[in-house]
Every structure is written in structure tokens, then in C-alpha cells.
Design a protein around this motif. Sequence first.
Motif, short mmCIF file in Angstrom:
data_model
loop_
_atom_site.label_atom_id
_atom_site.label_comp_id
_atom_site.label_asym_id
_atom_site.label_seq_id
_atom_site.Cartn_x
_atom_site.Cartn_y
_atom_site.Cartn_z
N LYS A 118 13.54 1.58 -7.15
CA LYS A 118 13.32 0.29 -6.48
C LYS A 118 12.18 0.35 -5.48
O LYS A 118 11.38 -0.57 -5.37
N SER A 119 12.13 1.44 -4.73
CA SER A 119 11.12 1.59 -3.69
C SER A 119 11.13 3.03 -3.22
O SER A 119 12.00 3.81 -3.59
N ASN A 120 10.14 3.39 -2.43
CA ASN A 120 10.17 4.71 -1.79
C ASN A 120 10.20 4.57 -0.26
O ASN A 120 9.88 5.51 0.46
N VAL A 121 10.60 3.40 0.21
CA VAL A 121 10.66 3.12 1.65
C VAL A 121 12.10 3.25 2.13
O VAL A 121 13.00 2.56 1.64
N ILE A 122 12.34 4.16 3.09
CA ILE A 122 13.67 4.36 3.67
C ILE A 122 13.71 3.70 5.04
O ILE A 122 12.99 4.11 5.95
N LYS A 123 14.55 2.69 5.18
CA LYS A 123 14.63 1.94 6.43
C LYS A 123 15.60 2.63 7.39
O LYS A 123 16.71 2.16 7.62
N SER A 124 15.15 3.74 7.91
CA SER A 124 15.94 4.50 8.87
C SER A 124 14.99 5.40 9.65
O SER A 124 13.76 5.26 9.54
N PHE A 125 15.54 6.31 10.47
CA PHE A 125 14.71 7.22 11.25
C PHE A 125 14.77 8.65 10.72
O PHE A 125 14.16 9.55 11.28
N PHE A 126 15.52 8.85 9.64
CA PHE A 126 15.53 10.12 8.92
C PHE A 126 15.96 9.82 7.49
O PHE A 126 16.14 8.66 7.13
N MET A 139 20.76 3.44 -1.82
CA MET A 139 20.58 2.01 -2.11
C MET A 139 19.27 1.73 -2.85
O MET A 139 19.08 0.62 -3.36
N LEU A 140 18.38 2.70 -2.92
CA LEU A 140 17.13 2.54 -3.65
C LEU A 140 17.30 2.75 -5.15
O LEU A 140 16.35 2.56 -5.92
N SER A 183 0.82 -1.21 0.00
CA SER A 183 0.00 0.00 0.00
C SER A 183 0.85 1.25 0.00
O SER A 183 0.47 2.28 -0.55
N ILE A 184 2.01 1.16 0.64
CA ILE A 184 2.91 2.31 0.67
C ILE A 184 3.39 2.63 -0.73
O ILE A 184 3.52 3.78 -1.12
N ASN A 185 3.67 1.58 -1.50
CA ASN A 185 4.21 1.76 -2.85
C ASN A 185 3.12 1.81 -3.92
O ASN A 185 3.42 1.73 -5.11
N ALA A 186 1.88 1.92 -3.50
CA ALA A 186 0.79 1.83 -4.47
C ALA A 186 0.88 2.90 -5.56
O ALA A 186 0.60 2.65 -6.73
N ASN A 187 1.26 4.11 -5.16
CA ASN A 187 1.34 5.22 -6.12
C ASN A 187 2.74 5.42 -6.67
O ASN A 187 3.03 6.45 -7.27
N PHE A 188 3.58 4.45 -6.45
CA PHE A 188 4.99 4.59 -6.86
C PHE A 188 5.15 4.14 -8.30
O PHE A 188 4.76 3.03 -8.68
N SER A 189 5.67 4.98 -9.14
CA SER A 189 5.80 4.69 -10.57
C SER A 189 7.23 4.36 -10.92
O SER A 189 8.16 5.01 -10.46
N GLN A 190 7.42 3.33 -11.70
CA GLN A 190 8.75 2.93 -12.14
C GLN A 190 9.26 3.82 -13.27
O GLN A 190 10.42 3.73 -13.65
#
Length: 320
Positions: free
Chosen positions: A175-183, A191-192, A3-10
Motif C-alpha cells: 500500500k505504501s512505504n510510509v510509517i506514521k509513527s516515530f519508530f 496496516m500497510l 516523491s517518497i513513494n516514487a521508487n515504490f513498486s507494487q
Amino acid sequence: MNSINANFSQNVSHPEYFFITGLSGIPYSRYFYIFLFCIYIIAVIGNSTVLLIIALDRSLHSPKYIGVFNLALADIGATNALIPNMMRMFVFESQYISYNACLANMFFVFFFSGMQCFILVALSFDRVIAICLPLRYHNIVNNTVMLLMYSAIWAFNAFVIGTLVMLITRLKLCKSNVIKSFFCDHGPVYMLASNDNIINHQLSIVVTVLYVIAPMVIVVLSYVCIFLSLSKITSWKGRFKALKTCASHMMLVGTFFLPVSGAYIAALMFSLPPNDRIISTSLSFVIPPMLNPLIYVLNTAEIKEVIRKVLYKRSALITK
């Protein structure tokens, strides 16, 4: 995550927004962020007090306290770049951040934390000259020299971190729009990339060496010089008196570099899970700015004397 990546376009070079994960799978994690916010309040009040004392008292307009002023300024900048944004994201559950805001957040967090490293090195230079070349101290270290040095440090740091962030814009973050960090951390962002990010990776290594390893080496070497110089002093009383002038700086170095280097070493040796890395890194960002003003107030006779005079004047006015 879908759902987070639902609007993410390649088909775009970068997403309109990122999602910052923060701590995941930990119950009551918001209390950890509230704890960081309490540390932030103490850090801002403490460093603002140090800035005010140095700015208003002319007796503290000396090379050493120009460095302390700059360190307090960098501490306030670092905590303000990080903690309020974390509160907005993780306590008020607004974990989305626009692309441009993400780059701005990345710049300011690394810019001010980099300033903390360089200022500690500049303060070690002040201590080396004071202990090793005491007769030439006022010729080598004066207000003009230190103002020029700190101006150069701010400019150089802005150039390096600006380059680090600017090179992110050349990447296709598909690759994604999710950043696995706190900022908006540099590593998790580059890495994305779906295109070649080798330049970003190499620059991140250079920055790590420049801002973590090199400052620690320089500070250690400076204290080797100081201890060699102290060994030439015959009396223990003289050695202790000279070493006492370095006590505040040694504590500042310890509170800053030990947590930072510990977090880096642990991440390299043990492949820390994301939550462990976030906790260790966030604490290493906020604990030193909280402790720095306490260290200087409690261990510096000049600042304690200024505070004592202010309190005495206020008590005298009240009694009248």
C-alpha cells in the motif's frame, strides 16, 4: 508524499526502505527530540550506575536486587533501541530505514519494553511473598529461583516478540512505504499490507493483553493480597514498616503503567491525532527508565548505604 513513494513498486512483497514520518506540521519539533535525548542520557547514566553498584557490591546479590538489575538492564535496552535511532531520523533528517533494519528496530523496542512489564510483575511476586509469607520467604524466594524465573522471562519474551515480528514477513506491504509513527511500530507497519493481515491484528491484541492489561491486573491483585495481609498487623508502626518495603516498587509500577495505560486509553477513547499519539507514547517509553534509578537510589536504604560508603572512601583517599 508522492516523491517518497516514487521508487515504490507494487510488484514486490515489501519495499526496500520505509519512511518514518515522526512529528509532522509542528514547528521546532526537533527540540522535542533533543529533550528526549537529554532524558535518554540521564536514563543511561542512572541505570548504568545501578547496574554497577549491584554487580560490585556482594551485599546486594539478593533476590530483590536480581530483579532490580534486570529492570535496569531492560531500561537501558529500551532507551537504546528507541532514542538514538530517533535522533538520527528526525534531528539529522535521515528518516529512511531499510526493511530489515525496520524489523530489527521493531523487535528490540517491543522486546525491551515487554521485559519492563514482566520484571515489574516478578518484583511484585517478591513483595507478596515478603509481606504475606515472611517466615517462608527465604525458602520460596532465593537467588537460584529468581535467576531461573528471569531467564524464563527473557526467553519467553524473545519468543513472543520474535513471533510478532516474524509474522510481518508474510505480509505484502504494497500500500505504501510510509510509517506514521516515530519508530517501526507494529500496528502502522502491518496496516500497510495488501493481503490478509488478520493474524497480525489478532496477535497485536494478544500482545496488548499480555504485556499491558495482564501485568496491571496481576500487580493490582498482588497489592490487594499485601493490603489484606497488612490489615492483620495490629500496630500502625508495623504496618508502615512493612508497607515501606513496597514503596519503591509501587512508585516503579506507577511511573511505568500509568503513562503506558494512559496513552492506550486515550488512543482508544479519543482517536488521538498522529502527533498527539507520538508525543504521549514516546514520553511513556522514556520517562520510566529515567525515573527508575532515581526511585531506587532515593528510596532504598541498601543502595544509599553503598553509595555513602563509596563516597566516604573517596573522601578519605583525597584527605590523605
